[in-house]
Design a protein around this motif. Structure first.
Motif, PDB file in Angstrom:
ATOM      1  N   ALA A 114      -2.441  -5.151  -2.938  1.00 24.92           N
ATOM      2  CA  ALA A 114      -1.084  -5.196  -2.413  1.00 24.92           C
ATOM      3  C   ALA A 114      -1.090  -5.561  -0.934  1.00 24.92           C
ATOM      4  CB  ALA A 114      -0.407  -3.838  -2.628  1.00 24.92           C
ATOM      5  N   THR A 117      -2.684  -3.879   2.861  1.00 21.07           N
ATOM      6  CA  THR A 117      -3.795  -2.999   2.496  1.00 21.07           C
ATOM      7  C   THR A 117      -5.100  -3.630   2.954  1.00 21.07           C
ATOM      8  OG1 THR A 117      -4.053  -4.000   0.306  1.00 21.07           O
ATOM      9  CG2 THR A 117      -2.603  -2.079   0.473  1.00 21.07           C
ATOM     10  N   GLU A 147      -2.790  -0.566  -4.746  1.00 19.93           N
ATOM     11  CA  GLU A 147      -2.131   0.020  -3.583  1.00 19.93           C
ATOM     12  C   GLU A 147      -3.119   0.836  -2.749  1.00 19.93           C
ATOM     13  OE1 GLU A 147       0.928  -0.496  -2.740  1.00 19.93           O
ATOM     14  OE2 GLU A 147       1.784  -1.430  -4.552  1.00 19.93           O
TER      15      GLU A 147
END
Length: 215
Positions: A114, A117, A147
């Motif tokens: 994501a 990150t 994530e």
């Protein structure tokens, strides 16, 4: 992983002088260990061996023809000249068809995590057991859309059929963290400077120039 066929010549001369003569002829000195036998010292053709190792990677499996007899050999150590980047010497381990071996296989990331990150690869290889003729070239990890806070351990890897994990199952492979902002970096730097007793010089305010007196 299929074995590439290379014709090898046995050698009886050893030492640095003999090795230099071999390399001058665009050949590579090598040794094959294993199965309780005496080491077999051979000479390999330089170009074809180099190309076979490039295609096969760190766990290249070669079928060496020695005095007319085939011998499966798994690459264990390769010495490379640090300046000229040519192969200087290779150590092999003799293996048999169907024999299982312990190897380190590299990790390959696929996809993108994501946004905002940071993906940290804590270990670039993983120790596994596999048949000598079926060693995976790599183990892929799909990180698409992951994530911050996600961690992937050795036990989470999808290993090819016939491959067994030998590493600690809790070994951390991938760690997805929140990417640092410029403000975060500056705050950490300021904190480190403060702990070290470093004082920043404050920018001097520009002195106001005096307006010319009106007549």
């Amino acid at each position: 992983m299929s074995a590439e066929k290379i014709t090898a010549e046995t050698r009886t001369e050893f030492g640095k002088g003999a090795a230099r003569r071999i390399r001058r002829d665009n050949k590579i000195p090598a040794v094959i260990y294993g199965h309780g036998n005496d080491p077999i010292h051979v000479t390999l053709p330089g170009h074809s061996t180099m190309m076979a190792l490039k295609r096969g990677g760190s766990n290249s499996l070669l079928e060496l023809e020695i005095n007319g007899k085939p011998q499966l050999a798994l690459t264990k150590a390769v010495q490379v000249d640090p300046i000229r980047r040519v192969l200087e010497h290779i150590d092999f381990v003799a293996v048999r068809q169907g024999e299982k071996v312990t190897v380190d296989v590299r990790i390959q990331l696929v996809g993108d995590a994501a946004s905002e990150t940071l993906v940290v690869t804590e270990n670039t290889t993983i120790e596994v057991e596999a048949e000598a003729t079926h060693i995976p070239e790599m183990i892929e990890i799909d990180i698409e859309g992951l994530e911050a806070g996600v961690q992937i351990h050795a036990k989470d890897l999808k290993l090819p059929e016939g491959t067994t994990l030998l590493a600690d199952p809790e070994l951390l492979i991938i760690n997805v963290t929140q990417a640092q902002t410029t403000e975060d970096v500056e705050a950490e730097l300021a904190e480190a400077e403060a702990e070290a007793g470093i004082e920043r010089d404050e920018p001097e305010a520009e002195s106001e120039s005096e307006a010319p007196a009106s007549e």
